[in-house]
Design an enzyme around this catalytic site. Sequence first.
Site, PDB file in Angstrom:
ATOM      1  N   ASP A   1      35.788  40.437  46.338  1.00  0.00           N
ATOM      2  CA  ASP A   1      37.013  41.149  46.701  1.00  0.00           C
ATOM      3  C   ASP A   1      37.524  41.905  45.493  1.00  0.00           C
ATOM      4  OD1 ASP A   1      39.486  41.582  48.438  1.00  0.00           O
ATOM      5  OD2 ASP A   1      40.357  40.633  46.667  1.00  0.00           O
TER       6      ASP A   1
ATOM      7  N   TYR B   1      43.547  47.092  40.764  1.00  0.00           N
ATOM      8  CA  TYR B   1      43.268  46.096  39.731  1.00  0.00           C
ATOM      9  C   TYR B   1      42.790  46.740  38.424  1.00  0.00           C
ATOM     10  CZ  TYR B   1      43.221  42.896  43.780  1.00  0.00           C
ATOM     11  OH  TYR B   1      43.525  42.206  44.926  1.00  0.00           O
TER      12      TYR B   1
ATOM     13  N   LYS C   1      40.356  48.005  48.401  1.00  0.00           N
ATOM     14  CA  LYS C   1      41.626  48.374  49.032  1.00  0.00           C
ATOM     15  C   LYS C   1      42.120  49.721  48.534  1.00  0.00           C
ATOM     16  CE  LYS C   1      42.620  43.463  48.399  1.00  0.00           C
ATOM     17  NZ  LYS C   1      41.706  43.230  47.263  1.00  0.00           N
TER      18      LYS C   1
ATOM     19  N   HIS D   1      46.262  48.188  51.005  1.00  0.00           N
ATOM     20  CA  HIS D   1      46.664  47.130  50.063  1.00  0.00           C
ATOM     21  C   HIS D   1      48.101  46.656  50.306  1.00  0.00           C
ATOM     22  CE1 HIS D   1      45.694  45.595  45.740  1.00  0.00           C
ATOM     23  NE2 HIS D   1      46.410  44.717  46.408  1.00  0.00           N
TER      24      HIS D   1
END
Length: 309
Positions: A45, A50, A78, A109
């Site tokens: 994931d 990020y 996402k 997200h």
Amino acid sequence: MADKTFKLNTGAEIPALGLGTWQGEPGKVKSAVAHALKNGYKLIDCAYCYGNEDEVGEGLAEAFASGVKREDVFIMTKVWATYNTRVELGLEKSLKALGLDYVDLYLVHWPLLLNPEGNDDRFPKLPDGSRDVIHGWDHREAWKQMEALVNSGKVKAIGVCNYSKKYLEELLPVAKIVPAINQIENHPALPQTEIVDLCKEKGIHIVAYSPLGSTGSPLQTAEPVVKLAEKKGVSPVTILLSHHVARGHTVLAKSVNPDRITANKNIVDLDADDLKLLDDYSAEIVSKKEWKRYVYPPFGVQFGFPDKS
């Protein structure tokens, strides 16, 4: 248990256990991803937000070079909130960073829009330091763009992340494609039963993140968790991860430590009595309104979660 999967509403199988990469220590994400895949993990994931998809991509490349087959790995990422009006562009950026032609699952997200023309690609801010949110934007607009991606070959399926019951009830009547999953923070201190029940009714698979709570969380020392750990001869972490799989949910275990990544594969069976212990603990927390959400960015938006109302 490491190879256990659940069937999505698309007919595809999603692994019960995955490696999460949020807040992965820079410089260690590549080796974490490669180690996980070489040691039996089948689900990774990640997310544009990020800021480490390049490293994830390097880890994927290393694993594939070692003999792991791309078609045997389920990869989800996402679209970030600055790209919710430019969903395809967000996807292209992630695919390029990951070194992939497609992802198995692409998620919204968060259901809000951060200023696409703001002062930062991921976290635009206003002069007062608050998040640069475009208020009044309709989150269902992003879903229309997500649906348009399904025939592109670049995504196998689409889903949502951080959707409350309220937001799902707004989305579903206009959705041509029902989300395959809803990825939410989920653990005994935040059962989110109202969302889980709705998703079950609509055939939307739950993927749980932050299953241990977070740093400083009391979950690992909670009485029922410790009791079950002693009964099964495993760690409290194993119980908290196994809890989700026993409920029919996928769980994301986040670590860059090779030993911990390997240990997190040790999912054990929990029976109805075991689950009742944890459910009773959750029910008491909810009755006292002592639920604890550990992941809630300061967007200044009311997302419809009961614990944040």
